[in-house]
Motif scaffolding. Structure first.
Motif, PDB file in Angstrom:
ATOM      1  N   GLN A 178      -3.111  -2.475   5.516  1.00 25.69           N
ATOM      2  CA  GLN A 178      -2.485  -1.540   4.407  1.00 25.69           C
ATOM      3  C   GLN A 178      -2.192  -0.182   4.799  1.00 25.69           C
ATOM      4  OE1 GLN A 178      -6.093  -3.003   1.597  1.00 25.69           O
ATOM      5  NE2 GLN A 178      -5.102  -1.398   0.373  1.00 25.69           N
ATOM      6  N   ILE A 229      -6.237   0.168  -3.074  1.00 21.69           N
ATOM      7  CA  ILE A 229      -5.389   0.990  -2.055  1.00 21.69           C
ATOM      8  C   ILE A 229      -5.879   1.750  -1.231  1.00 21.69           C
ATOM      9  CG2 ILE A 229      -3.390   2.542  -2.146  1.00 21.69           C
ATOM     10  CD1 ILE A 229      -2.288   1.180  -4.861  1.00 21.69           C
ATOM     11  N   ASN A 231       0.769  -1.177  -0.080  1.00 22.28           N
ATOM     12  CA  ASN A 231       0.027  -0.048   0.098  1.00 22.28           C
ATOM     13  C   ASN A 231       1.006   1.088  -0.054  1.00 22.28           C
ATOM     14  OD1 ASN A 231      -3.190   0.670   0.296  1.00 22.28           O
ATOM     15  ND2 ASN A 231      -2.100   1.905   1.677  1.00 22.28           N
TER      16      ASN A 231
END
Length: 180
Positions: A103, A178, A74
């Motif tokens: 992430q 993301i 990420n």
């Protein structure tokens, strides 16, 4: 469309074809990451050797490894790796919300948070980690060996992230966004 052509078992050199066949046999498919990496046999073999050694010698749980992989992917903006490691994390017992938090470099368990903090600081500072972070990780029960292992996972994952960011292969896993 990939920015660099992906190699297949048929289009790779004979040594590359053998390696790619082994990956396909092991995973049941040939992920596009490996097909892109096969453009340079040394990079493919080096990645596989590093990955195998890291897994074989790891004292971190598979879930912890995957949370580190998600945080680094990420941070490096690797959509391909975020998607692939979310799938791997699920197989390691990491639920979807934990994967999303990882992430962002966040974990519910203090020990996991310590690992993610260390991993992201290694990435952000190019290894110039503060004394405070090292002390914090040690206070959570991690050894010097495990600290070095985290650095290894950061390096290995960054390499794969950067390869994917350069090549931009089609994501061949369920696509995961993301996290901002």
């Amino acid at each position: 469309m990939s920015r660099i052509p992906l190699k297949s078992i048929e289009t790779s050199c004979s040594s590359g074809a053998e390696v790619l066949s082994g990956i396909k046999k092991q995973l049941g498919m040939l992920p596009n990451f490996f097909a892109g990496l096969a453009n340079h046999l040394g990079s493919l073999n080096g990645y596989l050797a590093f990955h195998d050694a890291m897994e074989r010698e790891s004292s971190l749980s598979k879930a912890q490894q995957e949370m580190i992989s998600l945080a680094i992917a990420n941070a490096n903006g690797c959509h391909y790796c975020v998607s692939g490691h979310t799938l791997s994390a699920k197989a390691a017992g990491v639920v979807a919300e934990e994967a999303r938090r990882a992430q962002k470099g966040q974990a519910e368990q203090p020990e996991d948070q310590a690992l993610l903090t260390l991993a992201l600081e290694v990435l952000d500072t190019r290894g110039h980690v503060s004394e405070e972070t090292l002390a914090m990780v040690k206070a959570h029960g991690f050894s010097e060996s495990e600290i070095v292992e985290v650095v290894g996972w950061v390096g290995l994952n960054s390499f794969s992230n950067w390869i994917n960011n350069v090549i931009q292969p089609k994501i061949d896993f369920p696509v995961v966004p993301i996290q901002e």
